[in-house]
Design an enzyme around this catalytic site. Sequence first.
Site, mmCIF file in Angstrom:
data_model
loop_
_atom_site.group_PDB
_atom_site.id
_atom_site.type_symbol
_atom_site.label_atom_id
_atom_site.label_comp_id
_atom_site.label_asym_id
_atom_site.label_seq_id
_atom_site.Cartn_x
_atom_site.Cartn_y
_atom_site.Cartn_z
ATOM 1 N N HIS A 44 83.169 60.340 110.918
ATOM 2 C CA HIS A 44 83.133 58.957 111.397
ATOM 3 C C HIS A 44 83.051 57.970 110.235
ATOM 4 O O HIS A 44 82.735 56.809 110.426
ATOM 5 C CB HIS A 44 81.961 58.778 112.364
ATOM 6 N N GLU B 269 81.181 69.082 86.162
ATOM 7 C CA GLU B 269 80.889 69.182 84.730
ATOM 8 C C GLU B 269 81.582 70.365 84.077
ATOM 9 O O GLU B 269 81.849 70.354 82.881
ATOM 10 C CB GLU B 269 79.373 69.302 84.490
ATOM 11 N N LYS C 55 74.888 58.423 77.079
ATOM 12 C CA LYS C 55 73.571 58.567 76.438
ATOM 13 C C LYS C 55 73.576 57.823 75.104
ATOM 14 O O LYS C 55 72.623 57.116 74.769
ATOM 15 C CB LYS C 55 73.266 60.046 76.173
HETATM 16 O O1 PA5 Z 1 74.585 71.436 83.212
HETATM 17 C C1 PA5 Z 1 73.996 70.852 82.320
HETATM 18 O O2 PA5 Z 1 73.729 71.387 81.239
HETATM 19 C C2 PA5 Z 1 73.502 69.441 82.500
HETATM 20 O O3 PA5 Z 1 74.044 68.810 83.580
HETATM 21 C C3 PA5 Z 1 71.993 69.424 82.595
HETATM 22 O O4 PA5 Z 1 71.580 70.171 83.710
HETATM 23 C C4 PA5 Z 1 71.413 68.004 82.697
HETATM 24 O O5 PA5 Z 1 72.030 67.166 81.775
HETATM 25 C C5 PA5 Z 1 69.921 68.043 82.397
HETATM 26 O O6 PA5 Z 1 69.685 68.522 81.108
HETATM 27 P P1 PA5 Z 1 68.297 69.117 80.665
HETATM 28 O O7 PA5 Z 1 67.969 70.256 81.532
HETATM 29 O O8 PA5 Z 1 68.499 69.511 79.241
HETATM 30 O O9 PA5 Z 1 67.290 68.007 80.793
#
Ligand code: PA5
Length: 415
Positions: A292, A271, A406
Amino acid sequence: MVKVNISGALGFLTEDEIKAIDTTKPLSDLKTLYENGWTTVPSSFNEELSSKIKNIAKKIQNESEVLVILGIGGSYLGARAAIEYIISPNYNMLPKGTPDILFAGNNVSGEYLEQVIELIGDRDFSVNVVSKSGSTIETAISLRFFKEMLEKKYGSDGLKDRLYVTSDIGSPLIKLAEAEGYAYLEMPPEVGGRYSVLTVVGLLPCAVAGINIDELMAGAKEEFETGIDDACLYAAARQVLYRKGKKIEMLACFEPAFKYTGEWWKQLFGESEGKEGIGIFPAYADYSADLHSLGQLIQEGERTLYETFVTFNTPRVNPKVPGGPLHKDKISAITGFDMHRINSSASDAVKKAHIDGGVPVLELCLPSLSASSFGALAYFFMRSCAISALISGVNPFGQPGVEAYKKNLFAILGL
Ligand code: PA5
């Protein structure tokens, strides 16, 4: 604490190429643009925060046989990684005086939810809902199920007593907690989800599982104070390899306890770096099991990957291979060898084979699997990830691409 060894990549890059990568600007950007953010989390952890987390953890331990963590991405991966790394991937099955820890809200499968509910059974349970935004759909749906279950079993006072909220100040979840009377822990607002493992997000579940969070944070602090050169080296080596066509990084470890740290690492790097048409694809391999399955491809497939091995110098336990008349075969020659020796030999053998096969190998060396090494490694990865992303010219702290699915899901569901 984390030492980077690039010797296994030197046939594919040179030290001069690494030196030519400018890490000064990324480092100064981290300091000036993001000061007081996640970068300084280890030094802002103090006695007061530690006691607050431990007190809540004690209450949960006293009242519950199960703690259910509701969260997705950075809101659960770090906690799960820490528990598996520091205690065991089989934590829930161990005889212990601490609650089982179950995870939900990390998917939208009804079948999975039902199985978690079945696993709780008649046992007393508490819930920690974790969401920085307080509006993530997976987490919000699971919260509906577990709130209903808590109220049914314990009444509305019991619900208030057993639901713990972790979220950002002012988020819809904190507003809900205030309105309905749930205990809550505020996340530091400047710390993003995937950089939050060393905050209340990761530390509360760890404390409930009986992990020494002071030791964990001491490891992070040591890394914060001493680990900058190694973090820069790893970040720069990754970027040199990427520029040479190595588009995939296979993080690999010979300890099954590391598997969820690999999952957490995938989110962190994926990310943070994968945007604007670039980014190293983060994959994880659990060795020797995956030798494996993926081993063939790594050895002889398209030469677009490099590996990063995580190794531990000292094992927590070190049983010896039994011998005797029951075990008469070719392997008998290693009767009495300790398992650490065999595991290290496997690592050396794989490293050599993969380098010979055209796969550069970086190595991250740690003393042992422990709370302090987890803290150090988590901080090392977050710091090197941010530096690496900044070297490649992208903002490590946004994830605009996550919104696309989303938006579609909300439209399909008519929300
Ligand atoms: O790194 C990030 O911001 C995202 O991957 C969040 O961890 C994930 O989308 C979960 O979001 P939230 O904590 O707002 O529910």
